[in-house]
Design an enzyme around this catalytic site. Structure first.
Site, PDB file in Angstrom:
ATOM      1  CB  CYS A   1      -0.929  -0.019   1.213  1.00  0.00           C
ATOM      2  SG  CYS A   1      -1.977   1.444   1.280  1.00  0.00           S
TER       3      CYS A   1
ATOM      4  CB  CYS B   1      -0.768   2.559   3.997  1.00  0.00           C
ATOM      5  SG  CYS B   1      -2.211   1.928   3.180  1.00  0.00           S
ATOM      6  CG  ASP B   2       3.052   1.004   4.374  1.00  0.00           C
ATOM      7  OD1 ASP B   2       2.471   1.441   5.386  1.00  0.00           O
ATOM      8  OD2 ASP B   2       2.953  -0.168   3.984  1.00  0.00           O
TER       9      ASP B   2
END
Ligand code: NAP
Length: 308
Positions: A138, A141-142
């Site tokens: 992701c 997200c990261d």
């Protein structure tokens, strides 16, 4: 006792909930993560009819607020099995398990399976061990953990292209690794990537090996046409090679194909009375946001008609 229990709170599940409650039925959505499903990780949705441009998160939030505002209930729980009593009006018992192993049973007259799909791994040695230590599924997200660092994205679909675009604004160099020269994803994204000075197209290549001690330090890649091998020094690898379903909990209940998808046609009927399916988890040709929403409407109305 609910009229309809919907397993999965993504676009298909929440659309099914909207149609169910608007038809006057009580509906419970059971979801193991958060609401919205896969689309929450898409920074931009530009192909949903009637909405020119929206972030995946905003889209999902709108769906959730619409469904719960209309009266659908939403609970976070993992569904581990469903028992369907014999007979045409058989009550469905949906068993959930909490993080601490506590089981709860919910009952309904009809169930809609809208479990979506999860990220497909590359299947490399050490992939699991290095997940969270350089390997991610992701980018939104990261990505921030890799600010200014060189990273790679594996995949050639719209997800991989969007990930590479997002990361090009955060990271140092972004290598886009795809096994073919043609991309499966949207052309406008490929064009946008070609404009980015820090994006390096690596095609046709596949990732062969993940290297590094406690965290990812480099990857070995191989040209699928010439066999040539190279090493890329990257501290992040974002894997975006599609999704796969996980319907094992329902294997005795509905017919599942050899890839794990629930067999159902456009009518969203599973063949088991009172059990319907919607969205990416079912056998279908086109897995898009629009078709997930469409399935939600079809399955929701079919479940309402079944209940009567
Ligand atoms: P996808 O379209 O299925 O693409 C998967 C990509 O991964 C393909 O390029 C495929 O290569 C590659 N791949 C698969 N297995 C591989 C392996 N073992 N090793 C190396 N490469 C592998 O998946 P997606 O990009 O996640 O998109 C899923 C759906 O969501 C699509 O319908 C897409 O259009 C949609 N989507 C929409 C948006 C948006 O509207 N904003 C954003 C993201 C996704 P090949 O091409 O060679 O098969």
């Amino acid at each position: 006792m609910y009229d309809i229990i919907i397993v999965g709170g993504g676009t298909a599940g929440l659309s099914a909930a909207i149609y169910s409650v608007r038809a006057g039925k009580s509906a419970l959505v059971l979801e193991q993560k958060g609401y919205g499903g896969q689309i929450v990780n898409s920074p931009e949705v530009a192909n949903y009819p009637g909405i020119r441009q929206i972030s995946g998160f905003e889209f999902a939030k709108g769906l959730y607020e619409q469904a719960t505002g209309l009266g659908a209930e939403f609970k976070l729980a993992q569904v581990v099995g469903i028992e369907s009593a014999q007979g045409p009006d058989g009550i469905k018992r949906v068993v959930t398990r909490s993080a601490v192993g506590e089981e709860t049973v919910y009952e309904a007259r009809a169930v809609i399976l809208a479990t979506g799909a999860k990220n497909r791994p590359l299947g490399l040695e050490r992939e699991e061990e290095l997940t969270g230590a350089g390997v991610s599924y992701c980018a939104t997200c990261d990505g921030m953990f890799f600010r200014g660092k060189d990273v790679a994205v594996a995949g050639g679909g719209s997800t991989a292209l969007e990930d590479a675009l997002f990361l090009s604004g955060v990271c140092g160099k972004v290598y886009l690794i795809h096994r073919r020269d043609q991309f499966r994803g949207e052309e406008r994204l490929v064009e946008a990537l070609r404009e980015k000075e820090n994006v390096v197209f690596m095609t046709p290549y596949v990732v062969r090996e993940l290297r590094g001690d406690k965290s990812l330090a480099s990857i070995a890649i191989q040209n699928t046409a010439t066999g040539e091998e190279r090493e890329l020094e990257v501290s992040g690898l974002f894997v975006a090679i599609g999704q796969m379903p996980d319907n094992r909990a329902f294997s005795g209940l509905v017919d599942i194909d050899d890839k794990g998808y629930i067999r159902a046609a456009e009518d969203c009927l599973t063949g088991t009375p009172g059990i319907f399916t919607a969205g990416d988890c079912r056998t279908k040709a086109v897995r898009q946001l629009a078709t997930a929403a469409s399935d939600g409407a079809v399955a929701g109305l079919a479940a309402c008609e079944y209940i009567g």
